[in-house]
Design a protein around this motif. Structure first.
Motif, short mmCIF file in Angstrom:
data_model
loop_
_atom_site.label_atom_id
_atom_site.label_comp_id
_atom_site.label_asym_id
_atom_site.label_seq_id
_atom_site.Cartn_x
_atom_site.Cartn_y
_atom_site.Cartn_z
N MET A 1 0.84 -1.15 -0.20
CA MET A 1 -0.05 0.08 -0.09
C MET A 1 0.91 1.28 0.05
O MET A 1 1.86 1.36 0.49
CB MET A 1 -1.00 -0.16 1.15
CG MET A 1 -1.80 0.87 1.30
SD MET A 1 -3.31 0.73 2.56
CE MET A 1 -4.45 1.97 1.64
N VAL A 2 0.36 2.13 -0.76
CA VAL A 2 0.92 3.51 -0.76
C VAL A 2 -0.08 4.52 -0.35
O VAL A 2 -1.15 4.36 -0.82
CB VAL A 2 1.57 3.90 -2.18
CG1 VAL A 2 2.20 5.29 -2.35
CG2 VAL A 2 2.50 2.89 -2.69
N PHE A 3 0.32 5.59 0.62
CA PHE A 3 -0.61 6.17 1.12
C PHE A 3 -0.73 7.64 0.68
O PHE A 3 -0.03 8.07 -0.32
CB PHE A 3 -0.40 6.33 2.74
CG PHE A 3 -0.41 5.26 3.53
CD1 PHE A 3 -1.37 4.89 4.08
CD2 PHE A 3 0.83 4.26 3.39
CE1 PHE A 3 -1.63 3.43 4.61
CE2 PHE A 3 0.63 3.12 4.18
CZ PHE A 3 -0.50 2.64 4.73
N GLN A 4 -2.06 8.30 1.07
CA GLN A 4 -2.29 9.70 0.50
C GLN A 4 -1.03 10.58 0.65
O GLN A 4 -0.51 11.50 -0.13
CB GLN A 4 -3.34 10.27 1.50
CG GLN A 4 -4.08 11.42 0.87
CD GLN A 4 -5.46 11.48 1.48
OE1 GLN A 4 -5.85 10.84 2.06
NE2 GLN A 4 -6.08 12.83 1.00
N ARG A 5 -0.38 10.76 2.02
CA ARG A 5 0.50 11.65 2.17
C ARG A 5 1.99 10.70 2.25
O ARG A 5 1.81 9.71 2.94
CB ARG A 5 0.63 12.42 3.59
CG ARG A 5 -0.80 13.04 3.65
CD ARG A 5 -0.81 14.28 4.56
NE ARG A 5 0.06 15.30 3.94
CZ ARG A 5 0.40 16.45 4.75
NH1 ARG A 5 0.12 16.60 5.99
NH2 ARG A 5 1.25 17.28 3.95
N SER A 6 3.05 11.32 1.65
CA SER A 6 4.29 10.31 1.59
C SER A 6 4.89 10.17 2.98
O SER A 6 4.54 11.08 3.81
CB SER A 6 5.32 11.00 0.92
OG SER A 6 5.45 12.43 1.27
N ASN A 7 4.71 8.77 3.46
CA ASN A 7 5.13 8.85 4.87
C ASN A 7 6.46 7.97 5.30
O ASN A 7 6.44 6.70 5.78
CB ASN A 7 4.18 8.19 5.50
CG ASN A 7 3.57 6.77 5.11
OD1 ASN A 7 4.04 6.38 3.92
ND2 ASN A 7 2.77 6.14 5.50
#
Lengths: 272, 300
Positions: free
Chosen positions: A110-116
């Motif tokens: 998974m890759v999220f909305q805000r880079s984390n």
């Protein structure tokens, strides 16, 4: 008349293709999700094809993030979430009691909305997933890191400074690093939850290009509130509203001849 | 036309007055601090007319009332450091582990009970700790290790450790719970379980705050006076083991200041010790501040 004949020919060809190519990786069956007493996803059923990009679009609060997070059971970590229904990954229900959630998340990245990225070095960020999944040999880790940074189109920009902090990268680079981190554990499916919403147009274009390349190897599901983005990069498109699946079809069809009025109203910008 | 303007003038004059008054209040503590620093230097420095820096810091004997007197603070300095180090050995694991438990593991109900309970420890007066140490901890230590006396460095370290726990726990807990949720999500999404996420992502991300907590806890231990005066045993000798009675810098000042002649060499020597303590705690505070700033930048 000539046009009509051409059209029907085209249709027949399309249907044939569909039958041959249909190779379903994820099958969502009558999925319902509750947050405490709010039903965020209502009786959603849809099939996600292998090596295709499936976009989930819809107005804010329509349950699209909740739906995508159900596919790798990320909703499990939120207290009070209840899931009913099935999600079959290669025919196996990931919500069965004896399924190991770690295995699911390794198979579905998974890759999220805000880079984390973690506040660690670039190298350590990509190595993290490998280390917790039992890769110990240094050579193997280094090879995998190089490969996944290449797959995420970041290698050339960072190969000389893998030891630098990931937080020194630009927003777009950070997001590509998060993609590399997700790819390093070799998932089969990659989920993108509005991956470009915090990025500028140039960085967005790079990520979109990357997603196009990634579908050769991976099955991709992307949530986006940007309809142009969905039109540009996806093969299939699901339109969700108030937790219900309104329409699901090939992207060209959704954007040219949607079968429901409400879909047309949304994609033409009459609301949303 | 003139009237409203005069009214306005009056208002600004009043506001100015209030502003200055508040400014004065806030300057008060700074004036106090300045006063302390000036007095420390004024009363502490004269001792170096009598004794060299080297002999003061590295002299092995503290016999201030002998003739001629010895003003070597090495035993006191080492006494403070031993007791503080011992306190940290006890307080750091316990304090940080409690912080992790409170912020990452505990059920909200348990958290609501345990957090105020630990913070309550900070509110217990140090003389009560000292009393508890003399009556309960010292006899236990004496019996358990078969020692001639229970009042020693170990007993002091145990009590100071307990006293430093609330500082370490509450600051570490703040640092750990302010780690962004997105870091944890990223970790879970890669297939990490809760334990791996806590140990490899959450706690390292809070490392800056945790180090600040440890430094401040150390400052608490090094400056503590009453408890060590009561339980450390009070022997001004260079410590060779934790089972020996020791005397710290703070306890020395507290015990001897009342009996010394104002303006005597002994008096100045005690002030010089206070100066050393002040420099130590000041540098610890600055260190903590630097770490906090660095940490903030990293998580920006």
């Amino acid at each position: 008349m000539v046009i009509e004949i051409q059209n029907s020919k085209f249709k027949i060809k399309n249907e044939k293709e569909e039958k041959i190519e249909k190779d379903i990786r994820i099958s969502i069956r009558d999925l319902n999700i509750w947050y405490a007493n709010t039903r965020a996803v209502k009786d959603v059923s849809l099939d996600i094809e292998k090596n295709k990009v499936t976009a989930i679009i819809g107005p804010s609060g329509c349950g699209k993030s909740t739906l995508i997070r159900a596919v790798n059971r990320m909703n499990d970590i939120i207290p009070g979430v209840k899931v009913k229904g099935e999600i079959l990954l290669d025919g196996e229900n990931i919500y069965d009691e004896d399924v190991d959630v770690v295995t699911i998340r390794r198979m579905v990245g998974m890759v999220f909305q805000r880079s984390n990225p973690f506040p660690k070095s670039i190298f350590e960020n990509v190595a993290y997933g490998l280390k917790i999944n039992g890769f110990l040999r240094k050579k193997e880790i280094a090879e995998r890191i190089e490969q996944s940074l290449k797959d995420a189109a970041l290698w050339d920009e960072v190969k000389d400074r893998l030891g630098d902090s990931a937080l020194d990268l630009s927003g777009g680079q950070q997001q590509r690093l998060c993609i590399a981190r997700a790819l390093a554990v070799e998932p089969e499916v990659v989920l993108f939850d509005e991956p470009c919403s915090a990025l500028d147009p140039v960085a967005t274009a790079r990520i979109e290009e990357l997603i196009q390349e990634l579908k050769e190897k991976y099955t991709i599901v992307i949530v986006t509130h940007n309809m142009q983005q969905a039109a540009r990069i996806s093969d299939f498109c699901a339109f969700l509203m108030l937790g219900e699946l309104i329409e699901f079809d090939k992207t060209d069809k959704i954007f040219t001849t949607p079968s429901k009025k409400v879909t047309e109203d949304y994609i033409t910008g009459r609301f949303g | 036309m003139g009237k409203p303007i005069r009214c306005f003038m009056k208002r600004t004059r009043k506001e100015n007055l209030i502003r200055r008054l508040f400014c004065l209040f806030s300057l008060f503590s700074i004036v106090f601090l300045l006063g302390i620093v000036i007095v420390l230097f004024k009363e502490g420095l004269p001792i170096f007319k009598v004794i060299s820096f080297g002999k003061f810091f590295f002299g092995k004997f503290w016999y201030p009332v002998y003739e001629p007197p010895d003003f070597g603070i090495l035993p006191l300095l080492l006494g403070s450091l031993w007791v503080t180090a011992g306190a940290l050995i006890i307080a750091v694991p316990l304090g940080v582990a409690s912080a992790v438990y409170i912020s990452e593991v505990a059920h909200p109900k348990i958290k609501g009970f345990i957090k105020p309970a630990i913070e309550l420890l900070a509110g217990v007066p140090s003389v009560v700790y000292g009393f508890f140490g003399m009556v309960v901890v010292a006899p236990l230590v004496q019996e358990f290790f078969g020692l001639p006396v229970g009042l020693n460095a170990l007993t002091a370290a145990i009590l100071l450790g307990v006293m430093a726990i609330p500082t370490i726990t509450s600051i570490s807990e703040d640092a750990i719970s302010s780690v962004p949720k997105s870091f944890k999500e990223a970790s879970y999404a890669l297939g990490a379980n809760r334990w791996e996420t806590t140990v490899k992502v959450t706690v390292p991300s809070a490392a800056g705050g945790i180090s600040t907590a440890i430094i401040l806890g150390m400052g608490r231990a090094i400056g503590e006076t009453m408890t060590v005066l009561m339980v450390a045993g009070g022997a001004a000798v260079i410590p060779r083991s934790f089972f020996q009675p020791v005397r710290t810098m703070t306890a020395t000042i507290a015990a001897e200041m009342g009996e010394t002649v104002v303006g005597s060499e002994h008096f100045h020597a005690l002030f010089a010790i206070a100066l050393v303590l002040f420099a130590l705690t000041l540098s610890l505070n600055i260190g903590a501040d630097v770490l906090t700033q660095k940490f903030r930048k990293r998580l920006r």
